[in-house]
Enzyme design. Structure first.
Site, short mmCIF file in Angstrom:
data_model
loop_
_atom_site.label_atom_id
_atom_site.label_comp_id
_atom_site.label_asym_id
_atom_site.label_seq_id
_atom_site.Cartn_x
_atom_site.Cartn_y
_atom_site.Cartn_z
N GLY A 197 1.91 1.64 -3.40
CA GLY A 197 0.67 2.07 -4.54
C GLY A 197 0.27 3.65 -4.42
N ARG A 198 0.26 3.96 -3.03
CA ARG A 198 0.06 5.27 -2.76
C ARG A 198 0.88 6.38 -3.28
NH1 ARG A 198 -2.11 4.07 3.60
NH2 ARG A 198 -3.53 2.20 2.58
N SER A 222 0.81 -1.24 -0.08
CA SER A 222 -0.14 -0.12 0.06
C SER A 222 0.66 1.21 -0.07
CB SER A 222 -0.83 -0.04 1.22
OG SER A 222 -0.26 -0.21 2.36
N SER A 223 1.85 1.22 0.51
CA SER A 223 2.74 2.62 0.79
C SER A 223 3.27 2.86 -0.55
CB SER A 223 3.86 2.30 1.91
OG SER A 223 4.54 1.31 1.46
N THR A 240 8.48 -12.53 -12.09
CA THR A 240 8.62 -11.29 -12.65
C THR A 240 7.46 -10.26 -12.40
OG1 THR A 240 9.92 -12.27 -14.44
CG2 THR A 240 8.83 -10.42 -14.82
N LEU A 241 7.89 -9.10 -11.87
CA LEU A 241 6.98 -7.97 -11.52
C LEU A 241 6.67 -7.14 -12.57
CD1 LEU A 241 8.57 -7.19 -7.67
CD2 LEU A 241 6.45 -8.80 -8.33
N GLU A 242 5.52 -6.92 -12.73
CA GLU A 242 5.32 -5.77 -13.86
C GLU A 242 4.89 -4.39 -13.18
OE1 GLU A 242 2.00 -7.98 -14.71
OE2 GLU A 242 3.12 -9.46 -15.51
#
Lengths: 416, 196
Positions: free
Chosen positions: B113-114, B110-111, B134-136
């Site tokens: 994402g914000r 969340s931190s 693998t992260l997008e």
């Protein structure tokens, strides 16, 4: 370069211009290496591996080369040597002020991703240990005494030659000197290579032997005698020397107990068969026969044989805590291999919450053991069903990166 | 099925048999395991899009991702700038092995994402998955975002899973960031995309 160019401008002297162009050529080579020393051409694991082996205040530049060879050179020293005749001491000191020692490490491009073969870098680092050994031994009484014996023996061999006795005294003396110099060159080169090999074996344990077996048997005739200009010891001799060192330190026999320690039977048996294969190669004494047949080589290698104990002790003291852990085969290998069998990097041992970091020597040896099993097992090994050599190399490289990261993290974060 | 909480995650990581164990390595801090997820870190390898290399990404024309994607290594403590509206792929620092009884979803923390960082879209991790995830990464904010390897930008939520086979797709055993590859779905793609 700017300073050098201005010298050419001022002096217009042929030698200065020549030295300037030699400098340009050298920098072209260095810049080429620099251009190749990026993460696309050089896996990070090699850099971390080599960083482990050298002093922390040395900067490392790792770069691939077309030649099928490994090398380590001191760039700072090379530049220093190249310019010290062109500039004053004051200018040279000014140029090098605050510049750290930079080593250029080169590896064969074709083996870029073969992290297992890169144990040979341990040999390259060993050249420094060899240089220290050779420089300290010259001051010892044992060396001086043995040198006198060698001088007498060289003269004795020459005197037995019918053409030698037909020469006048001056020519005889000249031939005695040149022959002695050649004998000493063969000895120096032999010791340089063998001490470097021993260093590699002490760094990496049996992996050092496996790496050398792969490397030396690619192109070499195992019984090639030392030749002028290079004087490398015969490859079979070097392999035998490594086997002797590892055996004396109980590092090779441990591999015969892998199954008892919990490694799957087929993998354990493949490793035993491979070690036996190497022992058969070194059990063939054709290289020793070739050495014996040449009185000068015989003289040199007799002397080298006498130094085995002192070399071992010197290398052990030189590499200190970087020594391969003897107990790791029993304590760490079964779990490391179990992880590789499941396609997991062998960087860690134990289960939550008691996981502990492994070490790079163990991670590399686990990689070698599995590779030997993959390549030389007579029947498919069910435990290795999902594994191939490419994946094994990637897992080993990943394990090395993780070992290095965890060590650094623990040092900096967990101890503060 | 139910989401695994902290105790269940720890218990899976402590399984006696390594075959049944949940592997997350290296787990640098125990606090990465939170109430119902595991915080995961950015690795060193980023795949960026070579803007202008192709006019558009058409799966029928650009089956080779090297045409429009490039790997970029970011060393420890080096910065990686993620620009507004830019999508990059980044492997996790951790290597995972999920037992066949567990699957997972990757989401943003969340931190982050914000602040505009979104861990986007294809987030399911199949049972039996083995490898680096693998992260997008997408910056939905208006200013560039500085990322460093090791930052815990995402979290893995684990679920119980029944009746699954071990995943052996093309992303299994990845030791680094993996780019897109349309050739894996060639037959299906041809059905939908064939031009008369």
């Amino acid at each position: 370069m700017t300073l050098s160019a201005s010298k050419v401008e001022i002096s217009r002297d042929k030698n200065t211009t020549l030295r300037f162009f030699q400098l340009v050529m050298m920098f072209t080579d260095i810049f080429d290496s620099l251009d190749q020393a990026n993460s696309e051409q050089t896996p990070r694991g090699i850099v971390q591996l080599i960083s482990k082996l050298v002093d922390s205040d040395v900067q490392i530049l790792v770069s691939p080369q077309q030649n099928y060879n490994y090398s380590v050179s001191n760039i700072t020293q090379s530049i220093h040597n190249a310019i010290e005749n062109t500039f004053s001491t004051l200018e040279v000191d000014g140029i090098f002020q605050g510049i750290p020692e930079i080593r250029l490490v080169r590896f064969p491009r074709i083996e870029r991703d073969n992290i297992l073969l890169h144990v040979i870098l341990g040999h390259e680092i060993g050249h420094e240990v060899a240089a220290n050994y050779l420089s300290q031994e010259q001051t010892t009484a044992e060396y001086q005494t043995r040198l006198q014996v060698t001088i007498l023996k060289v003269n004795e061999i020459l005197s037995a030659d019918k053409t030698f006795i037909t020469l006048d005294a001056n020519e005889q003396l000249k031939l005695q000197n040149t022959t002695l110099q050649e004998v000493l060159k063969v000895r120096t080169r032999g010791l340089q290579e063998l001490i470097s090999d021993v260093t590699c074996a002490y760094f990496f344990g049996p992996s050092g032997l496996f790496g050398f077996y792969d490397f030396l048997t690619v192109f070499s005739n195992l019984d090639d005698l030392p030749r002028a200009n290079s004087y490398y010891p015969p490859p079979r001799y070097r392999l035998r020397y490594l086997v002797q060192v590892l055996t004396k330190n109980d590092l090779l026999d441990e591999l015969y107990h892998l199954e008892a320690y919990g490694v799957p039977e087929q993998i354990a048996n493949s490793v035993i068969a491979f070690v036996e294969h190497i022992k058969t190669i070194v059990g063939d004494n054709s290289d020793l026969a070739a050495i014996k047949a040449n009185p000068y080589m015989d003289l040199v290698y007799d002397w080298i044989e006498e130094l085995e104990e002192s070399i071992g002790e010197f290398v052990r003291n030189s590499i200190g805590t970087k020594l391969f852990e003897k107990g790791s085969v029993q304590e760490k290998m079964p779990e490391s291999i179990a992880r590789l069998c499941l396609n997991i990097p062998a960087n860690e041992l134990g289960k939550y919450p008691n996981m502990v970091a492994s070490d790079w020597g163990t991670a590399i040896l686990a990689g070698w053991i599995v590779r030997i099993a993959l390549k030389f097992s007579e029947a498919p090994i069910p435990e290795l069903e999902g594994l191939n050599e490419d994946l094994l190399r990637n897992l080993t490289l990943t394990a090395l990166e993780y070992c290095t990261l965890v060590e650094k993290y623990t040092e900096e974060v967990k101890t503060t | 099925m139910s989401v695994l909480g902290r105790d269940a995650i720890k218990s899976l990581m402590a399984e006696e048999k390594i075959e049944d164990r949940l592997i997350i390595t290296p787990l640098l801090e125990d606090t990465q395991i939170s109430q119902s997820s595991v915080d995961i870190r950015l690795g060193h390898n980023f795949i960026v899009t070579k803007k202008g290399a192709v006019p558009s990404i058409d799966p029928t024309l650009h089956s080779n991702p090297a045409e429009y994607q490039a790997m970029h290594r970011v060393n420890l403590r080096e910065k990686f700038y993620l620009h507004p509206k830019e999508l990059v792929l980044a492997g996790t620092l951790e290597y995972f092995r999920l037992p066949t009884t567990v699957n997972g979803y990757v989401t943003s923390r969340s931190s982050w994402g914000r602040s505009g960082l979104v861990i986007a879209t294809a987030t399911i991790i199949h049972p039996g998955f083995n490898g680096v995830i693998t992260l997008e990464l997408l910056n939905l904010g208006d200013v560039p975002m500085v990322l460093y390897p090791g930052l815990d930008v995402a979290q893995l939520v684990l679920h119980q899973c029944i009746g699954a086979d071990e995943y052996d797709g093309r992303f299994s055993n990845a030791t680094t960031t993996m780019g897109s590859n349309f050739t894996a779905n060639k037959i299906i793609t041809e059905f939908w995309t064939k031009q008369d």
